[in-house]
Design a protein around this motif. Structure first.
Motif, PDB file in Angstrom:
ATOM      1  N   LEU A 269     -20.237   7.294   7.179  1.00  0.00           N
ATOM      2  CA  LEU A 269     -18.295   7.594   6.633  1.00  0.00           C
ATOM      3  C   LEU A 269     -18.624   8.272   5.413  1.00  0.00           C
ATOM      4  CD1 LEU A 269     -16.317   4.771   7.918  1.00  0.00           C
ATOM      5  CD2 LEU A 269     -17.377   6.657   9.067  1.00  0.00           C
ATOM      6  N   GLY A 270     -19.349   8.683   4.562  1.00  0.00           N
ATOM      7  CA  GLY A 270     -19.010   9.749   3.437  1.00  0.00           C
ATOM      8  C   GLY A 270     -20.055   8.972   2.620  1.00  0.00           C
ATOM      9  N   GLY A 271     -20.318  10.884   2.150  1.00  0.00           N
ATOM     10  CA  GLY A 271     -20.964  10.420   0.733  1.00  0.00           C
ATOM     11  C   GLY A 271     -19.964  10.933  -0.416  1.00  0.00           C
ATOM     12  N   TYR A 272     -20.637  10.769  -1.016  1.00  0.00           N
ATOM     13  CA  TYR A 272     -19.082  10.493  -2.256  1.00  0.00           C
ATOM     14  C   TYR A 272     -19.897  10.391  -4.071  1.00  0.00           C
ATOM     15  CZ  TYR A 272     -16.460   8.338   1.554  1.00  0.00           C
ATOM     16  OH  TYR A 272     -15.604   8.692   2.622  1.00  0.00           O
TER      17      TYR A 272
ATOM     18  N   ALA B  93      -6.870   9.952   6.809  1.00  0.00           N
ATOM     19  CA  ALA B  93      -6.131   9.007   5.666  1.00  0.00           C
ATOM     20  C   ALA B  93      -5.168   8.506   6.239  1.00  0.00           C
ATOM     21  CB  ALA B  93      -6.991   8.829   4.049  1.00  0.00           C
ATOM     22  N   PRO B  94      -4.287   7.983   7.699  1.00  0.00           N
ATOM     23  CA  PRO B  94      -2.975   8.093   7.448  1.00  0.00           C
ATOM     24  C   PRO B  94      -2.174   6.601   7.034  1.00  0.00           C
ATOM     25  CG  PRO B  94      -4.536   7.207   9.772  1.00  0.00           C
ATOM     26  CD  PRO B  94      -5.047   7.783   7.904  1.00  0.00           C
ATOM     27  N   MET B  95      -1.578   7.309   5.529  1.00  0.00           N
ATOM     28  CA  MET B  95      -1.454   6.188   5.188  1.00  0.00           C
ATOM     29  C   MET B  95      -0.350   6.740   4.123  1.00  0.00           C
ATOM     30  SD  MET B  95      -4.298   6.010   1.932  1.00  0.00           S
ATOM     31  CE  MET B  95      -3.486   4.553   1.364  1.00  0.00           C
ATOM     32  N   VAL B  96       0.406   5.438   3.699  1.00  0.00           N
ATOM     33  CA  VAL B  96       1.892   6.246   2.915  1.00  0.00           C
ATOM     34  C   VAL B  96       1.467   5.205   1.427  1.00  0.00           C
ATOM     35  CG1 VAL B  96       4.205   5.271   2.792  1.00  0.00           C
ATOM     36  CG2 VAL B  96       3.340   6.143   4.717  1.00  0.00           C
ATOM     37  N   LEU B  97       1.870   5.753   0.381  1.00  0.00           N
ATOM     38  CA  LEU B  97       1.894   5.280  -0.997  1.00  0.00           C
ATOM     39  C   LEU B  97       3.646   4.893  -1.754  1.00  0.00           C
ATOM     40  CD1 LEU B  97      -0.936   6.613  -2.246  1.00  0.00           C
ATOM     41  CD2 LEU B  97      -0.420   4.497  -2.450  1.00  0.00           C
ATOM     42  N   ARG B  98       4.312   3.987  -0.878  1.00  0.00           N
ATOM     43  CA  ARG B  98       5.029   3.848  -1.588  1.00  0.00           C
ATOM     44  C   ARG B  98       5.633   2.825  -3.248  1.00  0.00           C
ATOM     45  NH1 ARG B  98       7.031  -1.130   0.235  1.00  0.00           N
ATOM     46  NH2 ARG B  98       9.378  -0.422  -0.954  1.00  0.00           N
ATOM     47  N   THR B  99       6.415   4.310  -3.761  1.00  0.00           N
ATOM     48  CA  THR B  99       6.673   3.896  -5.380  1.00  0.00           C
ATOM     49  C   THR B  99       7.795   3.913  -6.035  1.00  0.00           C
ATOM     50  OG1 THR B  99       4.976   3.427  -7.121  1.00  0.00           O
ATOM     51  CG2 THR B  99       5.112   5.618  -6.404  1.00  0.00           C
ATOM     52  N   PRO B 100       8.331   3.450  -6.417  1.00  0.00           N
ATOM     53  CA  PRO B 100       9.169   3.411  -7.414  1.00  0.00           C
ATOM     54  C   PRO B 100       8.760   3.989  -8.732  1.00  0.00           C
ATOM     55  CG  PRO B 100       9.739   1.313  -7.846  1.00  0.00           C
ATOM     56  CD  PRO B 100       7.495   1.572  -6.569  1.00  0.00           C
TER      57      PRO B 100
ATOM     58  N   MET C 226      -8.808   5.233   7.519  1.00  0.00           N
ATOM     59  CA  MET C 226     -10.488   6.679   7.534  1.00  0.00           C
ATOM     60  C   MET C 226     -10.929   5.547   8.763  1.00  0.00           C
ATOM     61  SD  MET C 226     -12.356   6.510   4.381  1.00  0.00           S
ATOM     62  CE  MET C 226     -14.025   7.145   5.198  1.00  0.00           C
ATOM     63  N   LEU C 227     -10.290   4.360   9.412  1.00  0.00           N
ATOM     64  CA  LEU C 227     -10.987   3.850  10.478  1.00  0.00           C
ATOM     65  C   LEU C 227      -9.702   3.407  10.960  1.00  0.00           C
ATOM     66  CD1 LEU C 227     -13.281   1.260   9.814  1.00  0.00           C
ATOM     67  CD2 LEU C 227     -14.150   3.585  10.194  1.00  0.00           C
TER      68      LEU C 227
END
Lengths: 331, 373, 427
Positions: free
Chosen positions: B148-151, A111-118, A72-73
């Motif tokens: 950065l958000g309420g959740y 949320a620029p992210m990758v979740l790698r998982t087999p 997010m940051l």
């Protein structure tokens, strides 16, 4: 052009992306000192240090969520979840948070992210360590789910996933890590959301992804050589978004389809594909769409039982034969 | 007055630099009570606290009214009774610091610097709202204000806040993350995982537990084996302390100390602010489970009324001055309601605008009755 | 005067019961006072006052149920004026509802092809409707049977459980051809070529093309076409159009094409010649009282004909705007079915391709269609002199069952004179 393993393709891509962008870092259990449960990250701690190759406590919810927060940051975390089975511990962070950040807050933050998982069974790992539950994530708008089956696709899709500004679940498979394939020296990022016709044919369409896409290609090759059957193979590559056009276009051509999937049949990925074929190729179907999928049991440990439960080249071949029989192939 | 556990360290004395500084290895938990003297704060600051507390009070009353008028939908959780905590916490942060909250967040959004009109517009589901009407009461966000958000999921914000602190640490920034939660959150796994990770990696995040004695209808004692929640920090060698959440000055003092310590050293901390929830869990909750004594105690502890009386008693404000502030606040809230009411509803044609940040092939845009082909 | 309304007190509440009034008429009410107990679908909740005043009137008594938003009491200054005035509206103001934003045509706009209402009926599958027995057949077999006019009740299925599959229908179609059975719709003789010839590939039919093929085949088979061609001197029309566009541009109006003027002129001519605005159907002749003009648009997927309704009552610029907008939506596949149906006369224009003149197939159930060619500069003889004039050739295809040659000729004569004296088009 080099022939390398799927594992090597992943390792090389991670390294290249880390060299190219300071914001890319790896985070997960046992990825640094231990060099990764499946050794994808071997050597990267030595090269990049603890800041960029961050070993975590056994706390999937905590570290997956931390990756979301870091993304997010503006960082680009690449998370390794040791197996997809453990992703269930992080389900809330993936489904309720990573997938929602962009939409729920009106596009202010992603949320620029990758979740790698087999995923994958067949290694006698028993019921809790052999599941294929990518569907849980493919169900969720806001996530993207890709599932490469070859080293070249692994490279192209991992590049695309890391460059993407959305959370991408990157599905690997235990049975694919040692498989080899040609990988060009320069690989462009793949287009997420596109399937590929990896083998053209006219008699029947076989649709698969991840391990079952490679099985489908092998089966198709053998059927061509031994029986002169022309099977077209569609490798989904992306489970969300799903490329229905490519699937339907192929079935409109061949008039029949078999879906090969490692997950369970009921409500599985194949169910969605079959429904899509009904939507888009109803008038072109000469036989019901068949699904080859795992038996619906908690996967047993004992080898004969495990083998009986999982889809294979043999079970796929049987289903292809039966479907061709149903459309009067060669009569 | 101060309860301490395990070894102590001088929280707030942080002269150590964030980067490269070794962890102090110390942790203490302490309890502070009481009416902190007003002396250290300027009259302007005190009046501004009063103004903000009154603004939140009036805003939340109007939010509840908006709900009864069916202008506000969904769930609606109010900060009534927590105004001192909210304002004390928010006044401890710099504009560049980040805030993560749970779903009881309207007051935080306002005190963090978002226009009340935009907060009300979000409650009204309008395009001018903090999340363009896509989030609602529980899901406000504002990059500019650092919210950065309420959740809406209990505990969901803790891993995120930890990760934001990780990003700050990664880049060597000087911001601090504050992560607000309720008392019930201290029992969920994400709380423990995040506290551990934050302490382990030395991340600049201050976890704030707003203990209003009730998680929906469940008391802290019914839910937590250790009901003195600040003591849980000890398990992570983290500094933990408790403060009177009805005392805005005390809250600000404690929060500022912990935030600045985190800024200086990168060390996380936990602050427990004890206050009362004046109403039900949400606007639809009649709170019948509360004893009349408990409800009366909450009413009696009204932090806005108490602070008003205190400022007048100590000569910071006179009756006319207080009334003037109240009148101005009322006008602000009226303006917020008018702004929200006049703002446009999102058009259904925008439904698919925010599913993905990076456009993607074959993204489905079908409406319920649309054929797939 | 302030009204107290039945509040919404739960997320699922639609109406509430006053279980008790806690204040009586005449009581002073301060903000935050509990005024009444309200029973919702979930609980009994306290209704607190948001306003101050004297409760002057109770509008809904204890035990009564009313929808949320209904006034239940009136607050005033104590003078009783509020009670006299009464509530603003007796009916409950509905709580602000979501606007029903979407239009109601969510479904398949691109599926209906030509501007006719009928869709292929299910019995077209080839099943003999009399038996009530629907033969088991694959969707592909049904589609091929439909296309080749094979009656599925005469086919034996060789698929699993006796299912009729593609090969069965293809075999039946070949047999039919061999016996020279009078198939209702002729099938192309070279049908099997698709399998053998590697140089030929089959292109899957779009729905639009399928429907177009069916309807135009019917038209050409059933409606005896005759053709009337006129050469129109459009020198003045072209100048008129340029002038008109100049003026429209100055006033922010739309751009008008020659075709828009032709459409408008057709509408005017049809008004004067109602005998052309007709349909022949089931051995009956129908005259249309309204004039709806279809304007053919070519798409990659086939031909669609958006309809400009009541074209005779619309100005040229209205026709231009509407035609352009509908053509654009047609290209995006977004025309609603009812925007492609109901036309009473069509205009087809291939002038933009330089086609000099052509004749069009009538778009049933219309009785006539006008084919418009390209405007060309030609040498004409006027008063014994050679002059260069701009000429346009238009061809009317008419259904002789409904329109006689002379009727069509008069229509063309009037249309020509309108186009040659264009000020009358907009008159």
């Amino acid at each position: 052009m080099a022939v390398i393993t799927y594992r090597q393709a992943l390792h090389d891509t991670l390294r290249e992306e880390m060299l190219a962008d300071e914001n890319v870092f790896l985070i997960g259990e046992e990825i640094g000192v231990f060099e990764g449960s499946y050794k994808i990250t071997a050597g990267l701690l030595d090269e990049f240090g603890h800041k960029r190759v961050r070993d975590t406590p056994i706390a999937e919810e905590g570290f997956v969520g931390a990756a979301v927060g870091a993304a997010m940051l503006g960082l680009r975390p690449v998370v390794e979840l040791m197996t997809i089975n453990f992703s269930l511990l992080a389900l809330d962070q993936i489904v309720n948070h990573a997938a929602k950040i962009y939409g729920m807050f009106g596009g202010q933050c992603s949320a620029p992210m990758v979740l790698r998982t087999p995923g994958g069974g067949g290694q006698q790992l028993g019921a809790t360590h052999s599941q294929n539950i990518e569907l849980y994530y493919a169900f969720v708008p806001g996530l993207k789910v890709v599932a490469p089956s070859t080293p070249a696709d692994a490279k192209a899709l991992l590049k695309a996933a890391i460059a993407d500004n959305d959370p991408v679940l990157f599905l690997e498979n235990l049975a694919l890590y040692n498989t080899k394939g040609e990988v060009p020296d320069e690989v462009a990022p793949a287009e997420i959301g596109k399937a590929g016709v990896v083998r053209e044919g006219s008699d029947i369409t076989v649709i698969g992804y991840s391990r079952m896409a490679t099985v489908a290609t092998q089966v198709a090759d053998r059927l061509q050589q031994e029986e002169g059957i022309s099977a077209e193979v569609v490798d989904l590559r992306s489970l969300r978004p799903l490329d229905r056009e490519t699937i339907v276009e192929s079935v409109r051509k061949t008039g029949c389809a078999v879906i090969a999937e490692d997950d369970w049949l009921t409500y599985g990925v194949g169910a969605e594909i079959a429904a899509s074929i009904s939507d888009g190729a109803f008038d072109y179907l000469d036989a019901p769409v068949r699904r080859v999928a795992a038996a619906e049991v908690p996967l047993p440990y004992a080898k004969p039982l495990e083998r009986a439960a999982l889809p294979s080249a043999d079970s796929l071949t049987t289903a292809v034969h039966q479907t061709l029989e149903a459309v009067g192939h060669r009569r | 007055m101060a309860e301490t556990a395990t070894r102590t360290k001088p929280a707030g004395s942080g002269s150590k630099s964030r980067r490269g500084g070794s962890r102090s290895g110390g942790s203490r938990s302490q309890q502070r009570r009481g009416n902190t003297a007003l002396g250290s704060e300027s009259p302007e600051t005190l009046r501004e606290y009063f103004r903000q507390m009154t603004l939140i009070r009036r805003f939340e009353e109007r939010a509840a009214q908006g709900y009864t008028q069916a202008k506000v939908g969904g769930y609606c959780h109010l900060n009534l009774g927590e105004e001192a905590t909210v304002v004390g916490l928010m006044s401890s942060l710099r504009g560049s610091d980040y805030l993560f909250t749970n779903y009881r967040e309207h007051g935080y959004a306002i005190a963090k610097g978002i226009e009340p009109g935009r907060v009300m517009a979000e409650l009204y589901g309008r395009t001018t709202g903090t999340s363009k009407g896509l989030g609602g009461s529980m899901h406000m966000f504002d990059t500019q204000a650092g919210l950065l958000g309420g959740y809406g999921i209990v505990g969901g914000q803790l891993p995120l806040a930890t990760g934001a602190a990780l990003a700050i640490d990664y880049r060597g920034g000087d911001q601090v993350v504050m992560c607000q939660m309720g008392d019930g959150t201290t029992n969920i796994g994400a709380f423990h995982e995040s506290m551990n990770i934050a302490a382990l990696w030395n991340l600049p995040v201050v976890f704030v537990v707003v203990n209003n004695h009730l998680g929906m209808g469940t008391t802290v004692e019914m839910a937590s084996a250790e009901s003195e929640l600040y003591k849980r920090a000890v398990a992570y060698r983290m500094h933990g302390e408790r403060v009177d959440g009805n005392d805005v000055v005390a809250v600000n003092e404690a929060a500022t100390r912990l935030v600045e310590h985190a800024r200086g050293t990168g060390e996380p901390a936990m602050l427990e602010a004890v206050s009362h929830r004046m109403k039900g869990h949400s606007v639809v909750d009649p709170a019948k489970y509360r004893s009349s004594e408990d409800a009366e105690a909450a009413r009696a502890a009204d932090p806005v009324a108490a602070f008003r009386a205190r400022l007048i008693a100590e000569g910071v404000l006179d009756e006319d001055g207080a009334a003037e502030i109240e009148k101005a606040v009322q006008a602000d809230v009226d303006a917020a309601v008018a702004f929200a009411d006049d703002s446009p509803h999102p058009d259904p044609s925008t439904l698919f605008d925010y599913t993905y940040a990076t456009p993607v092939a074959n993204d489905s845009r079908r409406l319920p009755a649309d054929p797939v082909f | 005067m302030t009204e107290i309304h039945m509040p919404r007190l739960s997320d699922t509440m639609e109406e509430g019961v006053i279980s008790a009034w806690r204040k009586r008429v005449g009581d002073q009410i301060n903000r935050g006072d509990v005024v009444a107990d309200i029973e919702t679908d979930k609980a009994v909740m306290e209704l607190e006052a948001y306003d101050e005043g004297v409760l002057e009137k109770i509008l809904v008594g204890e035990g009564e149920t009313v929808p949320i938003g209904t006034p239940i009491g009136l607050l005033g200054d104590g003078s009783g004026s509020a009670a006299e005035a009464g509530p603003s509206t007796s009916a409950a103001p509905a709580p602000e509802a979501e606007e029903s934003g979407q239009d109601d045509t969510s479904a398949s706009s691109e599926q209906s092809g030509m501007g006719t209402a009928t869709r292929p009926e299910p019995s077209r599958d080839g099943t003999s409707t009399g038996t009530g027995q629907r033969p088991k057949a694959s969707p592909l077999a049904r589609a091929i049977a439909r296309e080749k006019g094979v009656d599925l009740s005469t086919v034996t299925g060789t698929g699993p459980g006796g299912r009729i599959i593609r090969v069965d229908v293809e075999a039946a179609a070949e047999r039919n051809q061999g016996t020279a059975s009078p198939a209702p719709s002729a099938t192309p003789a070279a049908a099997p070529a698709q399998q053998e010839d590697p140089d030929v590939e089959e292109i899957p039919l779009s729905n639009i093309r399928r429907v177009t093929a069916k309807r135009l085949t019917e038209s050409k088979q059933q409606a005896p076409h005759f053709y009337l061609t006129s050469a129109v001197d459009v020198t003045d029309l072209v100048a008129f159009r340029a002038d008109l566009n100049e003026r429209l541009r100055a006033s922010g109006g739309p751009k008008v094409s020659v075709n828009d003027l032709v459409v408008k002129a057709c509408a005017t001519a049809l008004r004067a010649n109602p005998s052309v605005n007709v349909s022949y159907r089931d051995e009956k002749l129908f005259r249309h009282k309204r004039i709806h003009l279809g304007v053919a648009v070519a798409l990659d997927s086939g031909l669609v004909v958006p309809v400009v309704r009541d074209a005779d009552r619309k100005s040229v610029s209205e026709i231009a705007v509407e035609g352009k907008e509908k053509a654009e939506r047609a290209r995006e596949g977004k025309l609603k079915p009812d925007e492609m149906t109901g036309s009473t006369f069509s205009v087809s224009n291939l002038g933009m391709f330089g086609i000099e003149e052509f004749s069009a197939v009538i778009n049933p159930p219309e009785a006539a269609i006008l084919a418009v060619g390209a405007t060309r500069e030609e040498v004409q003889v006027r008063d014994g002199e050679f002059v260069a004039r701009k000429m346009l050739r238009i061809t009317l295809s008419a259904d002789h069952r409904a329109v006689d040659g002379a009727v069509g000729a008069v229509f063309m004569q009037q249309l020509t004179s309108l186009l040659e004296d264009p000020i009358r088009i907009i008159a």
